[in-house]
Design an enzyme around this catalytic site. Structure first.
Site, PDB file in Angstrom:
ATOM      1  N   TYR A   1      72.436  -2.936  26.231  1.00 19.72           N
ATOM      2  CA  TYR A   1      72.616  -1.507  25.637  1.00 19.72           C
ATOM      3  C   TYR A   1      73.002  -1.745  24.426  1.00 19.72           C
ATOM      4  O   TYR A   1      72.533  -2.682  23.676  1.00 19.72           O
ATOM      5  CB  TYR A   1      73.662  -0.589  26.769  1.00 19.72           C
ATOM      6  CG  TYR A   1      73.752   0.888  26.395  1.00 19.72           C
ATOM      7  CD1 TYR A   1      72.204   1.411  26.424  1.00 19.72           C
ATOM      8  CD2 TYR A   1      74.483   1.577  25.830  1.00 19.72           C
ATOM      9  CE1 TYR A   1      72.217   2.818  26.233  1.00 19.72           C
ATOM     10  CE2 TYR A   1      74.467   2.948  25.711  1.00 19.72           C
ATOM     11  CZ  TYR A   1      73.519   3.640  25.775  1.00 19.72           C
ATOM     12  OH  TYR A   1      73.428   4.891  25.388  1.00 19.72           O
TER      13      TYR A   1
ATOM     14  N   LYS B   1      54.707   8.482  48.657  1.00 19.68           N
ATOM     15  CA  LYS B   1      53.877   8.121  47.856  1.00 19.68           C
ATOM     16  C   LYS B   1      54.344   6.655  46.863  1.00 19.68           C
ATOM     17  O   LYS B   1      53.688   5.628  46.807  1.00 19.68           O
ATOM     18  CB  LYS B   1      53.162   9.000  47.004  1.00 19.68           C
ATOM     19  CG  LYS B   1      51.819   8.484  46.410  1.00 19.68           C
ATOM     20  CD  LYS B   1      50.796   8.743  47.272  1.00 19.68           C
ATOM     21  CE  LYS B   1      49.353   8.664  46.629  1.00 19.68           C
ATOM     22  NZ  LYS B   1      48.440   9.084  47.694  1.00 19.68           N
TER      23      LYS B   1
ATOM     24  N   ASP C   1      43.859  12.531  45.735  1.00 14.90           N
ATOM     25  CA  ASP C   1      43.261  13.282  46.858  1.00 14.90           C
ATOM     26  C   ASP C   1      41.540  13.355  46.526  1.00 14.90           C
ATOM     27  O   ASP C   1      41.139  13.488  47.583  1.00 14.90           O
ATOM     28  CB  ASP C   1      43.921  14.860  46.721  1.00 14.90           C
ATOM     29  CG  ASP C   1      45.470  14.843  46.989  1.00 14.90           C
ATOM     30  OD1 ASP C   1      45.757  14.328  47.764  1.00 14.90           O
ATOM     31  OD2 ASP C   1      45.999  15.479  46.239  1.00 14.90           O
TER      32      ASP C   1
ATOM     33  N   GLY D   1      36.406  21.098  48.646  1.00 17.60           N
ATOM     34  CA  GLY D   1      37.670  21.032  47.830  1.00 17.60           C
ATOM     35  C   GLY D   1      37.730  19.781  47.090  1.00 17.60           C
ATOM     36  O   GLY D   1      36.660  18.988  46.815  1.00 17.60           O
ATOM     37  N   ALA D   2      38.916  19.210  46.760  1.00 19.30           N
ATOM     38  CA  ALA D   2      39.063  18.050  46.083  1.00 19.30           C
ATOM     39  C   ALA D   2      38.506  16.706  46.440  1.00 19.30           C
ATOM     40  O   ALA D   2      37.599  16.142  45.901  1.00 19.30           O
ATOM     41  CB  ALA D   2      40.710  17.652  45.619  1.00 19.30           C
ATOM     42  N   ALA D   3      38.571  16.571  47.779  1.00 18.31           N
ATOM     43  CA  ALA D   3      38.094  15.349  48.138  1.00 18.31           C
ATOM     44  C   ALA D   3      36.595  15.549  48.335  1.00 18.31           C
ATOM     45  O   ALA D   3      35.746  14.591  48.291  1.00 18.31           O
ATOM     46  CB  ALA D   3      38.546  15.252  49.734  1.00 18.31           C
TER      47      ALA D   3
ATOM     48  N   ASN E   1      43.943  15.592  59.184  1.00 17.61           N
ATOM     49  CA  ASN E   1      45.056  15.011  59.662  1.00 17.61           C
ATOM     50  C   ASN E   1      46.015  15.964  59.781  1.00 17.61           C
ATOM     51  O   ASN E   1      46.185  17.187  58.863  1.00 17.61           O
ATOM     52  CB  ASN E   1      45.629  14.109  58.747  1.00 17.61           C
ATOM     53  CG  ASN E   1      45.762  12.892  59.238  1.00 17.61           C
ATOM     54  OD1 ASN E   1      45.903  12.528  60.383  1.00 17.61           O
ATOM     55  ND2 ASN E   1      45.695  11.597  58.420  1.00 17.61           N
TER      56      ASN E   1
ATOM     57  N   ASN F   1      43.955   6.650  51.968  1.00 22.26           N
ATOM     58  CA  ASN F   1      44.096   6.304  50.415  1.00 22.26           C
ATOM     59  C   ASN F   1      44.894   4.830  49.920  1.00 22.26           C
ATOM     60  O   ASN F   1      44.646   4.427  49.002  1.00 22.26           O
ATOM     61  CB  ASN F   1      44.607   7.336  49.787  1.00 22.26           C
ATOM     62  CG  ASN F   1      43.380   8.629  49.900  1.00 22.26           C
ATOM     63  OD1 ASN F   1      42.615   8.457  50.833  1.00 22.26           O
ATOM     64  ND2 ASN F   1      43.605   9.682  49.029  1.00 22.26           N
TER      65      ASN F   1
END
Length: 385
Positions: free
Chosen positions: A43, A98, A166, A200-202, A291, A321
């Site tokens: 520091y 995650k 995703d 959708g996204a996937a 899921n 994933n």
């Protein structure tokens, strides 16, 4: 009047809640701080020298701060797992999880960032403002179609990797699975007729990556049926799907799409009747990835399909994933990549698939606990960077 009894709160007595008690993350220093000399180095006054050097040459931040090995896991809580729009605070356990996976499998440090906003402009601005702290941005559980615009704008604005897991993490692992499943049924990947349930996204990302991999015949279905130019009031991302998929011009519902198809990929959270799976081509492949409840139960799918995979850990062939994103970011961070490209995604999928030397109906992807996975993906990604 009789007063109403207060509603009982959630039951938090089970082992799941015990495992999450106090959260799943902590900050740990990497340098000793035992005396005044240590303090003066880490520091003030020593830290000022490092700050001045970085001010003159910002690239030094990658060497003298945690930035090179730290990713922000960012959400607004609008599309969390199969729970829907539960908000940023309720999404925090998932983001912590995650971060644990990033560290455990890829050695990447990550910080959950849960933002209280649903506006695309505000999200882009907020993420861009915090980006100097991080070497990469992992977008998570943001609803479609907003996620497409957020990712695109951040990729244009930032000089660090921005990756919506995703979308692309799922697509990478699905491609790896299909590479090996095609070997099991002795068919060329490029010749497969693929039906994706879910736009959708996937679903959007899977369709795009499969087409880049040479799979010509991809049909995508939403709740109204086959996405094709004749559908009315298509959202922008579905309009692009209509223009780039369904080369045979099929119309109708999911049943019309599945008749004679080689592959079913479920990323919708809906259900598909057994009799529709039965109409698929002989030696078909079913990836029912919703899921915790797959679109068709794997035992039911196995009556008709040669290869079956789910997103669950209690059946063979878990499409998870975690096979992709830790190694993907490890490779991107180590190589100093400014973006994660389509070539890098393809390389990641190929690396995952090659770890299964002799694919079988019971093993088309490696275990998530296979210690070779993240290093192999990282090497492949870094080579393309």
């Amino acid at each position: 009047m009789t007063a109403l009894a207060p509603s009982p709160g959630p039951d938090t007595s089970g082992p799941v809640f015990h495992a999450h008690e106090g959260g799943k993350l902590e900050s740990v220093p990497t340098k000793p701080l035992n005396n005044r000399d240590d303090l003066s180095l880490l520091y003030t006054p020593g830290v000022a020298d490092v700050c001045r050097a970085i001010a003159q040459d910002p690239s030094l931040a990658h060497r003298y701060t945690t930035r090179k090995n730290t990713v922000a896991v960012v959400t607004d809580g609008s599309a969390v797992l199969g729970l829907g729009n539960i908000g940023p605070v309720a999404a925090l356990p998932v983001m912590e999880g995650k971060a644990v996976l990033f560290k455990q499998f890829g050695g990447v440090d990550s910080v959950p960032v849960c933002l209280e906003t649903g506006d695309v402009d505000e999200l882009v601005e907020a993420i861009a403002r915090i980006a100097p702290t991080y070497g990469g941005i992992n977008l998570e559980d943001i609803s479609a179609p907003r996620c497409f615009e957020i990712e695109r704008r951040l990729q244009q604005r930032l000089d660090i990797p921005v990756f919506h897991d995703d979308q692309h993490g799922t697509a990478i692992v699905v491609l790896a699975a299909l590479m090996n499943a095609a070997k099991v049924v002795d068919r060329a990947l490029e010749g497969l007729r693929v039906v994706i349930s879910g736009a959708g996204a996937a679903g959007v990302a899977i369709a795009a990556l499969l087409r880049r991999s040479g799979v010509h015949d991809v049909v995508v279905c939403d709740s109204r049926g086959i996405i094709e130019p004749g559908q009315e009031q298509l959202a922008d991302h579905k309009r692009r799907l209509a223009a780039t998929t369904n080369p045979r011009g099929l119309r109708g519902g999911i049943g019309d799409a599945l008749r004679g198809a080689d592959v079913f990929v479920g990323v919708s959270g809906g259900t598909v009747a057994e009799e529709l799976i039965a109409t698929m081509a002989p030696e078909s492949i079913v990836l029912a990835l919703a899921n915790p409840d797959p679109e068709v139960h794997p035992d039911v799918a196995a009556r008709h399909a040669a290869v079956v995979a789910t997103g669950r850990s209690d059946f063979p062939n878990q499409i998870n994933n975690v096979l992709a994103f830790p190694g993907l970011f490890r490779g991107a961070l180590d190589s100093g990549a400014a973006a994660i490209t389509e070539t890098m995604k393809m390389a990641a999928a190929t690396a995952i698939a090659r770890l299964v030397e002799h694919p079988t109906a019971q093993e088309i992807v490696p275990s998530v606990f296979d210690p070779r996975v993240a290093p192999a993906v990282a090497r492949a990604v870094a080579d393309r960077a």
